[in-house]
Design a protein around this motif. Structure first.
Motif, PDB file in Angstrom:
ATOM      1  N   ASP A 123      16.403  11.901  -7.212  1.00 14.27           N
ATOM      2  CA  ASP A 123      17.225  12.060  -5.460  1.00 14.27           C
ATOM      3  C   ASP A 123      18.756  12.386  -5.763  1.00 14.27           C
ATOM      4  N   GLU A 124      18.581  12.103  -6.805  1.00 16.49           N
ATOM      5  CA  GLU A 124      20.361  12.527  -6.337  1.00 16.49           C
ATOM      6  C   GLU A 124      20.976  14.152  -6.881  1.00 16.49           C
ATOM      7  N   ALA A 125      19.672  14.790  -7.744  1.00 19.32           N
ATOM      8  CA  ALA A 125      19.552  16.320  -7.418  1.00 19.32           C
ATOM      9  C   ALA A 125      19.902  16.917  -6.402  1.00 19.32           C
ATOM     10  N   THR A 126      20.821  18.095  -6.499  1.00 19.25           N
ATOM     11  CA  THR A 126      20.966  19.050  -5.171  1.00 19.25           C
ATOM     12  C   THR A 126      21.991  20.055  -6.041  1.00 19.25           C
ATOM     13  N   TRP A 127      21.457  21.408  -4.510  1.00 23.60           N
ATOM     14  CA  TRP A 127      21.128  22.612  -4.420  1.00 23.60           C
ATOM     15  C   TRP A 127      23.084  22.747  -5.040  1.00 23.60           C
ATOM     16  N   ARG A 128      22.653  24.195  -6.176  1.00 18.57           N
ATOM     17  CA  ARG A 128      23.970  24.056  -6.205  1.00 18.57           C
ATOM     18  C   ARG A 128      24.055  25.956  -6.212  1.00 18.57           C
ATOM     19  N   LYS A 129      25.179  26.872  -6.444  1.00 19.60           N
ATOM     20  CA  LYS A 129      25.268  28.406  -6.999  1.00 19.60           C
ATOM     21  C   LYS A 129      24.787  27.864  -8.312  1.00 19.60           C
ATOM     22  N   THR A 130      23.940  28.648  -8.653  1.00 20.64           N
ATOM     23  CA  THR A 130      24.188  29.184 -10.246  1.00 20.64           C
ATOM     24  C   THR A 130      23.787  30.443 -10.828  1.00 20.64           C
ATOM     25  N   ARG A 131      24.865  30.885 -11.774  1.00 16.83           N
ATOM     26  CA  ARG A 131      24.273  32.938 -12.397  1.00 16.83           C
ATOM     27  C   ARG A 131      22.976  32.047 -13.314  1.00 16.83           C
ATOM     28  N   PHE A 132      22.740  33.041 -12.991  1.00 16.89           N
ATOM     29  CA  PHE A 132      20.776  33.256 -13.836  1.00 16.89           C
ATOM     30  C   PHE A 132      21.184  34.736 -14.820  1.00 16.89           C
ATOM     31  N   GLN A 133      20.982  33.858 -16.356  1.00 14.26           N
ATOM     32  CA  GLN A 133      20.442  35.380 -16.990  1.00 14.26           C
ATOM     33  C   GLN A 133      19.346  35.119 -18.078  1.00 14.26           C
ATOM     34  N   LEU A 134      18.944  36.085 -18.440  1.00 12.78           N
ATOM     35  CA  LEU A 134      17.642  36.030 -19.194  1.00 12.78           C
ATOM     36  C   LEU A 134      18.159  37.181 -20.206  1.00 12.78           C
ATOM     37  N   ASP A 135      18.460  36.535 -21.343  1.00  9.60           N
ATOM     38  CA  ASP A 135      18.589  37.486 -22.913  1.00  9.60           C
ATOM     39  C   ASP A 135      17.134  37.569 -23.391  1.00  9.60           C
ATOM     40  N   ASP A 136      16.753  38.297 -24.055  1.00  8.93           N
ATOM     41  CA  ASP A 136      15.426  38.093 -24.790  1.00  8.93           C
ATOM     42  C   ASP A 136      14.480  37.743 -24.256  1.00  8.93           C
ATOM     43  N   ASP A 137      14.267  36.419 -24.652  1.00 12.90           N
ATOM     44  CA  ASP A 137      13.391  35.646 -23.995  1.00 12.90           C
ATOM     45  C   ASP A 137      14.151  33.813 -24.058  1.00 12.90           C
ATOM     46  N   VAL A 138      15.291  34.078 -23.543  1.00 16.03           N
ATOM     47  CA  VAL A 138      15.825  32.952 -23.346  1.00 16.03           C
ATOM     48  C   VAL A 138      16.013  32.880 -21.897  1.00 16.03           C
ATOM     49  N   ILE A 139      16.289  31.904 -21.304  1.00 18.30           N
ATOM     50  CA  ILE A 139      16.816  31.674 -19.536  1.00 18.30           C
ATOM     51  C   ILE A 139      18.264  30.632 -19.755  1.00 18.30           C
ATOM     52  N   THR A 140      19.615  31.014 -19.323  1.00 20.43           N
ATOM     53  CA  THR A 140      20.509  30.487 -19.005  1.00 20.43           C
ATOM     54  C   THR A 140      20.647  29.671 -18.037  1.00 20.43           C
ATOM     55  N   LEU A 141      21.434  29.279 -17.698  1.00 22.09           N
ATOM     56  CA  LEU A 141      21.170  28.637 -16.458  1.00 22.09           C
ATOM     57  C   LEU A 141      22.650  28.110 -16.204  1.00 22.09           C
ATOM     58  N   ALA A 142      24.209  29.276 -15.387  1.00 15.79           N
ATOM     59  CA  ALA A 142      25.193  28.080 -15.539  1.00 15.79           C
ATOM     60  C   ALA A 142      25.952  27.477 -14.319  1.00 15.79           C
ATOM     61  N   PHE A 143      26.178  26.064 -14.667  1.00 17.31           N
ATOM     62  CA  PHE A 143      26.410  25.789 -13.186  1.00 17.31           C
ATOM     63  C   PHE A 143      27.556  25.708 -13.542  1.00 17.31           C
ATOM     64  N   PRO A 144      28.323  25.043 -11.697  1.00 14.00           N
ATOM     65  CA  PRO A 144      30.131  25.239 -11.263  1.00 14.00           C
ATOM     66  C   PRO A 144      30.495  24.233 -12.569  1.00 14.00           C
ATOM     67  N   GLY A 145      31.693  23.595 -13.218  1.00 12.64           N
ATOM     68  CA  GLY A 145      32.395  23.314 -13.962  1.00 12.64           C
ATOM     69  C   GLY A 145      32.444  23.886 -15.143  1.00 12.64           C
ATOM     70  N   GLY A 146      31.332  25.049 -15.665  1.00 12.24           N
ATOM     71  CA  GLY A 146      31.248  24.990 -16.904  1.00 12.24           C
ATOM     72  C   GLY A 146      29.664  24.400 -17.893  1.00 12.24           C
ATOM     73  N   GLU A 147      29.142  23.856 -17.014  1.00 11.62           N
ATOM     74  CA  GLU A 147      27.895  23.072 -17.632  1.00 11.62           C
ATOM     75  C   GLU A 147      26.559  24.336 -17.661  1.00 11.62           C
ATOM     76  N   GLU A 148      25.692  23.909 -18.819  1.00 12.01           N
ATOM     77  CA  GLU A 148      24.966  25.544 -18.942  1.00 12.01           C
ATOM     78  C   GLU A 148      23.333  23.989 -18.887  1.00 12.01           C
ATOM     79  N   THR A 149      22.193  24.650 -18.563  1.00 15.62           N
ATOM     80  CA  THR A 149      20.656  24.521 -19.546  1.00 15.62           C
ATOM     81  C   THR A 149      20.614  25.836 -20.116  1.00 15.62           C
ATOM     82  N   THR A 150      19.265  25.823 -21.303  1.00 14.61           N
ATOM     83  CA  THR A 150      18.727  26.834 -21.727  1.00 14.61           C
ATOM     84  C   THR A 150      17.560  26.959 -21.831  1.00 14.61           C
TER      85      THR A 150
END
Length: 287
Positions: A123-150
């Motif tokens: 419930d606490e999840a919110t919509w955020r602007k995110t930079r999407f990157q697909l390098d080879d077969d790995v997706i990286t999502l870069a969020f505001p403040g420097g947080e990332e998930t792959t």
């Protein structure tokens, strides 16, 4: 091309109008051209001149958009306004995938991550602007403040679409199931401009389609997969579904053969992978 625009593909190719101005072409013909993909547009050049087509004006479509008389022969159909055009390039093994990469390259989209963890809505999840990157077969999502998930694109288990309110506007969203860095089953919601969501949907659904086989689960195999999906330990499976241990191990061997699970230990322990999560989800929907 501006200094901010990045060229990603530059190759010889072919194109063919299957539909022009909303009307099927009577005698469609292939024409040679030079194809350039950047992170902003697709450029088609031949002796007649050059067309620069912004990604926002292009949508990857399925073969059902083609007239029955047109055989795509492995080419990629795209809708451009009232036209449907087939594109192919000999030096590009997967034109559709490369086009999706170009459309999504370092672009900013909207995400809600994680929207669901282990089947529980966050419930606490919110919509955020995110930079999407697909390098080879790995997706990286870069969020505001420097947080990332792959996560690996091959780890996507299911993709569903819906219409939801996103930042005060009704948009198409993609609900994408995958695993996170802690090996949890999570869902990330994606949205954005129409050409972003269609490219994302095409990318993820192709991954799932290429992985799927023709194997049909029987009733007990479906129960085992759904139990694994729900978090039942492989060691507790015999008691949970009410069958002998050796029968459970035989089912695990079948699921290993069809690529639905990964072996963790030599005996009795397996873990559900993306294909298995997709199969389990389909089995649940059939209940």
């Amino acid at each position: 091309m501006s200094s901010e625009e990045q060229k990603l593909v530059d190759t010889a190719g072919d194109y063919m109008y299957a539909v022009k101005g909303g009307t099927p072409v009577d005698d469609p013909q292939w024409r040679s051209c030079r194809l350039v993909m950047t992170d902003k547009r697709l450029v088609l050049a031949n002796s007649s001149g050059k067309q620069a087509l912004p990604h926002s004006n292009i949508e990857v479509v399925g073969e059902e958009e083609l007239p029955a008389s047109v055989d795509p022969a492995g080419a990629t159909p795209m809708r451009i306004g009232d036209n449907v055009v087939l594109f192919d390039a000999a030096d590009v093994s997967d034109f559709e995938l490369e086009y999706c990469r170009a459309t999504l390259h370092a672009t900013v989209i909207l995400t809600k991550h994680p929207a669901v963890v282990g089947g529980v809505i966050q419930d606490e999840a919110t919509w955020r602007k995110t930079r999407f990157q697909l390098d080879d077969d790995v997706i990286t999502l870069a969020f505001p403040g420097g947080e990332e998930t792959t996560f690996a694109v091959d780890d996507v288990g299911t993709v569903e679409t819906s219409e939801q309110a996103v930042m005060g506007e009704t948009r198409t969203i993609l609900e994408v199931e995958h695993t996170d860095e802690d090996d949890r089953s999570v869902e990330t919601y994606f949205s954005g401009m129409d050409h972003h969501t269609t490219a994302l949907q095409s990318l993820f659904e192709r991954v799932i389609e290429e992985r799927e086989g023709d194997y049909e689960l029987d009733e007990i195999e479906s129960q085992v997969l759904m139990a694994l999906y729900s978090g039942v330990s492989p060691f507790e499976m015999s008691d949970f579904v009410g069958i002998p241990v050796d029968e459970v191990e035989e089912i695990y061997r079948k699921l290993l053969d069809v690529g639905a699970v990964d072996e963790v230990r030599t005996r009795t322990e397996v873990s559900l992978n993306a294909q298995g999560r997709n199969m389990a989800s389909e089995a649940m929907n059939e209940q």
